[in-house]
Design a protein around this motif. Structure first.
Motif, mmCIF file in Angstrom:
data_model
loop_
_atom_site.group_PDB
_atom_site.id
_atom_site.type_symbol
_atom_site.label_atom_id
_atom_site.label_comp_id
_atom_site.label_asym_id
_atom_site.label_seq_id
_atom_site.Cartn_x
_atom_site.Cartn_y
_atom_site.Cartn_z
ATOM 1 N N MET A 34 -27.738 -4.121 -39.630
ATOM 2 C CA MET A 34 -26.628 -3.452 -38.995
ATOM 3 C C MET A 34 -25.911 -2.576 -40.022
ATOM 4 S SD MET A 34 -25.059 -5.929 -36.096
ATOM 5 C CE MET A 34 -24.244 -7.131 -37.096
ATOM 6 N N ASN A 35 -26.580 -1.574 -40.472
ATOM 7 C CA ASN A 35 -25.973 -0.680 -41.438
ATOM 8 C C ASN A 35 -25.620 0.633 -40.793
ATOM 9 O OD1 ASN A 35 -26.252 -2.499 -43.523
ATOM 10 N ND2 ASN A 35 -28.297 -1.789 -44.023
ATOM 11 N N GLY A 36 -24.551 1.223 -41.251
ATOM 12 C CA GLY A 36 -24.119 2.511 -40.743
ATOM 13 C C GLY A 36 -23.789 3.422 -41.893
ATOM 14 N N PRO A 37 -23.284 4.605 -41.591
ATOM 15 C CA PRO A 37 -22.952 5.559 -42.626
ATOM 16 C C PRO A 37 -21.896 5.005 -43.582
ATOM 17 C CG PRO A 37 -22.866 6.573 -40.453
ATOM 18 C CD PRO A 37 -23.038 5.103 -40.255
ATOM 19 N N GLY A 38 -22.119 5.179 -44.878
ATOM 20 C CA GLY A 38 -21.128 4.773 -45.861
ATOM 21 C C GLY A 38 -20.980 3.266 -45.947
ATOM 22 N N ASN A 39 -19.977 2.832 -46.688
ATOM 23 C CA ASN A 39 -19.777 1.397 -46.858
ATOM 24 C C ASN A 39 -18.441 0.930 -46.293
ATOM 25 O OD1 ASN A 39 -18.066 2.541 -48.680
ATOM 26 N ND2 ASN A 39 -18.821 1.421 -50.460
ATOM 27 N N ARG A 40 -17.790 1.746 -45.468
ATOM 28 C CA ARG A 40 -16.513 1.378 -44.860
ATOM 29 C C ARG A 40 -16.677 1.301 -43.347
ATOM 30 N NH1 ARG A 40 -12.268 1.324 -48.505
ATOM 31 N NH2 ARG A 40 -10.856 1.450 -46.759
ATOM 32 N N LEU A 41 -15.881 0.471 -42.719
ATOM 33 C CA LEU A 41 -15.996 0.290 -41.277
ATOM 34 C C LEU A 41 -15.317 1.384 -40.461
ATOM 35 C CD1 LEU A 41 -15.469 -3.549 -41.038
ATOM 36 C CD2 LEU A 41 -17.574 -2.279 -40.665
ATOM 37 N N ALA A 42 -14.567 2.254 -41.091
ATOM 38 C CA ALA A 42 -13.859 3.302 -40.351
ATOM 39 C C ALA A 42 -14.807 4.185 -39.555
ATOM 40 C CB ALA A 42 -13.025 4.150 -41.308
ATOM 41 N N TRP A 43 -16.061 4.277 -39.950
ATOM 42 C CA TRP A 43 -17.010 5.114 -39.217
ATOM 43 C C TRP A 43 -17.277 4.597 -37.806
ATOM 44 C CZ3 TRP A 43 -21.751 3.404 -37.443
ATOM 45 C CH2 TRP A 43 -22.209 2.182 -37.948
ATOM 46 N N LEU A 44 -16.914 3.327 -37.532
ATOM 47 C CA LEU A 44 -17.104 2.772 -36.192
ATOM 48 C C LEU A 44 -16.109 3.330 -35.174
ATOM 49 C CD1 LEU A 44 -17.588 -0.995 -37.063
ATOM 50 C CD2 LEU A 44 -19.333 0.588 -36.254
ATOM 51 N N GLU A 45 -14.944 3.781 -35.647
ATOM 52 C CA GLU A 45 -13.912 4.253 -34.729
ATOM 53 C C GLU A 45 -14.415 5.411 -33.886
ATOM 54 O OE1 GLU A 45 -10.235 4.925 -36.757
ATOM 55 O OE2 GLU A 45 -10.121 2.851 -37.408
ATOM 56 N N ASP A 46 -14.128 5.347 -32.605
ATOM 57 C CA ASP A 46 -14.503 6.331 -31.586
ATOM 58 C C ASP A 46 -15.965 6.273 -31.162
ATOM 59 O OD1 ASP A 46 -11.941 7.337 -31.200
ATOM 60 O OD2 ASP A 46 -12.155 8.718 -32.892
ATOM 61 N N LEU A 47 -16.760 5.360 -31.730
ATOM 62 C CA LEU A 47 -18.133 5.222 -31.246
ATOM 63 C C LEU A 47 -18.119 4.580 -29.863
ATOM 64 C CD1 LEU A 47 -20.272 3.903 -34.244
ATOM 65 C CD2 LEU A 47 -20.389 6.143 -33.156
ATOM 66 N N PRO A 48 -19.020 5.000 -28.974
ATOM 67 C CA PRO A 48 -19.110 4.334 -27.678
ATOM 68 C C PRO A 48 -19.604 2.897 -27.838
ATOM 69 C CG PRO A 48 -20.767 6.074 -27.866
ATOM 70 C CD PRO A 48 -19.947 6.107 -29.109
ATOM 71 N N VAL A 49 -19.088 2.022 -26.993
ATOM 72 C CA VAL A 49 -19.524 0.619 -26.969
ATOM 73 C C VAL A 49 -20.275 0.416 -25.654
ATOM 74 C CG1 VAL A 49 -18.803 -1.798 -27.022
ATOM 75 C CG2 VAL A 49 -17.531 -0.086 -28.332
ATOM 76 N N ILE A 50 -21.501 -0.068 -25.777
ATOM 77 C CA ILE A 50 -22.397 -0.188 -24.623
ATOM 78 C C ILE A 50 -23.031 -1.574 -24.634
ATOM 79 C CG2 ILE A 50 -24.438 0.807 -23.489
ATOM 80 C CD1 ILE A 50 -23.838 3.383 -25.161
ATOM 81 N N THR A 51 -23.094 -2.209 -23.462
ATOM 82 C CA THR A 51 -23.775 -3.506 -23.377
ATOM 83 C C THR A 51 -25.282 -3.270 -23.428
ATOM 84 O OG1 THR A 51 -23.868 -3.486 -20.968
ATOM 85 C CG2 THR A 51 -21.925 -4.520 -21.985
ATOM 86 N N GLU A 52 -26.024 -4.336 -23.677
ATOM 87 C CA GLU A 52 -27.481 -4.231 -23.742
ATOM 88 C C GLU A 52 -28.084 -3.717 -22.440
ATOM 89 O OE1 GLU A 52 -29.240 -7.434 -26.786
ATOM 90 O OE2 GLU A 52 -28.186 -8.332 -25.078
ATOM 91 N N ASP A 53 -27.401 -3.959 -21.306
ATOM 92 C CA ASP A 53 -27.934 -3.466 -20.032
ATOM 93 C C ASP A 53 -27.490 -2.033 -19.721
ATOM 94 O OD1 ASP A 53 -25.314 -3.685 -19.139
ATOM 95 O OD2 ASP A 53 -25.735 -5.240 -17.653
ATOM 96 N N GLY A 54 -26.757 -1.396 -20.654
ATOM 97 C CA GLY A 54 -26.395 0.009 -20.483
ATOM 98 C C GLY A 54 -25.004 0.279 -19.929
ATOM 99 N N THR A 55 -24.194 -0.759 -19.701
ATOM 100 C CA THR A 55 -22.838 -0.569 -19.189
ATOM 101 C C THR A 55 -21.935 -0.065 -20.309
ATOM 102 O OG1 THR A 55 -23.155 -2.386 -17.634
ATOM 103 C CG2 THR A 55 -20.888 -1.697 -18.050
ATOM 104 N N ARG A 56 -21.255 1.045 -20.063
ATOM 105 C CA ARG A 56 -20.325 1.608 -21.058
ATOM 106 C C ARG A 56 -18.983 0.893 -20.960
ATOM 107 N NH1 ARG A 56 -21.876 6.450 -23.427
ATOM 108 N NH2 ARG A 56 -19.696 6.889 -23.883
#
Length: 104
Positions: free
Chosen positions: A1-23
């Protein structure tokens, strides 16, 4: 579960989606125990949950509480530059008010 950079701020404003595709909305806050970035230091801090939802202008300006879902960090199955994928149905996540009352 790696993302850009080493800070969690990059998660802000990302869409959150369930495994079945529900936004579920977008990440607008990352919660962890402790105060600010001083206790414990940010590189040792564990993430407790993500707050996500569909926020309007009043919520963004701080005039109204957001209608948010508290997504436990343990429910996150995929983090990438395009979305946060979580395990569980919409009904399995607590509303922000329930999360707050449980923490008191």
């Amino acid at each position: 579960m790696n993302g850009p950079g080493n800070r969690l701020a990059w998660l802000e404003d990302l869409p959150v989606i369930t495994e079945d595709g529900t936004r579920l909305g977008h990440v607008f806050e990352i919660r962890s125990p402790g105060r600010a970035e001083t206790e414990p230091v940010h590189d040792a801090r564990k993430v407790d949950c993500l707050l996500c939802g569909k926020r309007g202008w009043l919520e963004r300006l701080g005039w109204k509480e957001p209608d948010a879902l508290a997504i436990p960090w343990s429910s996150v199955v995929v983090l990438d530059a395009h979305a946060v994928i979580v395990r569980g149905a919409v009904d399995s996540f607590r509303k922000l008010d329930a999360y707050r009352s449980e923490d008191r």
